[in-house]
Design an enzyme around this catalytic site. Structure first.
Site, short mmCIF file in Angstrom:
data_model
loop_
_atom_site.label_atom_id
_atom_site.label_comp_id
_atom_site.label_asym_id
_atom_site.label_seq_id
_atom_site.Cartn_x
_atom_site.Cartn_y
_atom_site.Cartn_z
N SER A 52 0.32 8.98 -9.79
CA SER A 52 -0.09 9.86 -10.89
C SER A 52 1.02 10.01 -11.92
O SER A 52 0.79 10.54 -13.01
CB SER A 52 -0.51 11.23 -10.37
OG SER A 52 0.46 11.74 -9.45
N LYS A 120 2.23 5.89 1.03
CA LYS A 120 0.80 6.23 1.01
C LYS A 120 0.02 5.08 0.39
O LYS A 120 0.40 4.55 -0.65
CB LYS A 120 0.53 7.52 0.24
CG LYS A 120 -0.96 7.92 0.25
CD LYS A 120 -1.16 9.35 -0.19
CE LYS A 120 -1.05 9.52 -1.69
NZ LYS A 120 -2.10 8.78 -2.43
N GLU A 189 -9.47 13.26 -0.83
CA GLU A 189 -9.54 13.75 -2.20
C GLU A 189 -10.98 13.90 -2.67
O GLU A 189 -11.79 12.97 -2.56
CB GLU A 189 -8.79 12.81 -3.14
CG GLU A 189 -8.82 13.25 -4.60
CD GLU A 189 -7.87 12.49 -5.50
OE1 GLU A 189 -7.84 12.77 -6.71
OE2 GLU A 189 -7.14 11.61 -4.99
#
Length: 271
Positions: A52, A120, A189
């Site tokens: 992000s 991740k 998510e």
């Protein structure tokens, strides 16, 4: 309020014990030394160096453009600031999906060049061999299911995932697979809260939610969102703890006015 704790590094085993003990796991993103230092000082359990960064640090519309070299740079900055928190780094789009050998190469580069503690990866069955390759090399892996932003062009939107039975079952299956492959944790998510709670109860490894309700073992947010640094981004799952956008703009406006009026610097602010 700062949490005054003895500095003892959080590890993947710490997170597993937290799940076993029923202690919730706190996680936020960070992309630079200063923010990581402040988050770590506050007693955060884990820091995610998220891809992000492509959005909040570089201004891209999606996470896809960020490179492995750029992720390594951000991770190096964060690791220098985090004395206690577990630091997890996203592998960016294109560095692991298609080739387990490339995935391992990318993973080794991140671990060797940053000093981070885990990686991740987004996806389940589709990236099984990449996860297996990395875990077999002794590198801790956190999974990521539900809305996976690196697949945004396939999804076509950022809407809630796994609302229908087929996708919910696939998520359940992928969760069990991540556990079997040796992942130490995984993020869920933007999925229904009831499903997230069901998945959490079905696995022995910690689950971290973002827009997945209160039934997960922990929560993660983008730190810029929870600090209110972007008032145009208002998803339902974000709680704003500050409104820094207005405060920072106001402070800079005052600085500009003080410089223009020759009020700054005054006699006490010069040599």
């Amino acid at each position: 309020m700062s949490v005054n704790k003895e500095i003892k590094r959080i590890t993947t085993e710490t997170l597993r014990k937290m799940k076993f003990d029923g202690e919730r796991i706190s996680m936020l993103t960070a992309y630079d030394f200063t923010m990581a230092t402040l988050a770590d000082k506050a007693g955060l359990d884990a820091i995610l160096v998220g891809d992000s960064a492509a959005n909040v640090m570089s201004g891209y519309e999606t996470t896809l453009p960020i490179t492995l070299d750029q992720m390594i740079y951000h991770a190096q900055c964060v690791v220098r600031g985090a004395k206690r928190a577990l630091v997890v780094v996203d592998l960016p789009f294109g560095t692991y999906q298609s080739d387990p050998k490339k995935a391992l190469y990318s993973a080794v580069r991140v671990m060797k060049e940053t000093g981070a503690h885990a990686l991740k990866l987004e996806g389940g069955k589709e990236i099984e061999e990449s996860i297996r390759s990395i875990v077999n090399a002794g590198i801790p892996v956190m999974g990521h299911l539900g809305l996976t932003p690196q697949s945004i062009n396939q999804f076509g939107s950022y809407k809630v995932r796994a609302k229908d039975d087929a996708e919910a079952q696939k998520l359940m299956d992928d969760a069990k697979l991540l556990e079997e492959l040796g992942c130490f944790s995984f993020v869920m998510e933007k999925i229904p809260a009831e499903l997230a709670a069901k998945v959490t109860a079905s696995v022995s490894i910690p689950t971290i939610g973002i827009g997945a309700g209160n039934g997960c073992d922990g929560q993660v947010l983008v730190i810029h969102d929870m600090l209110g640094l972007n008032n145009d981004f208002k998803p339902k799952f974000v709680r704003r703890y500050l409104n820094l956008e207005d405060e920072i703009v106001g402070a800079v406006e005052q600085y500009v006015a003080d410089v223009k009026s020759s009020d700054f610097p005054n006699s006490n602010e010069q040599y």
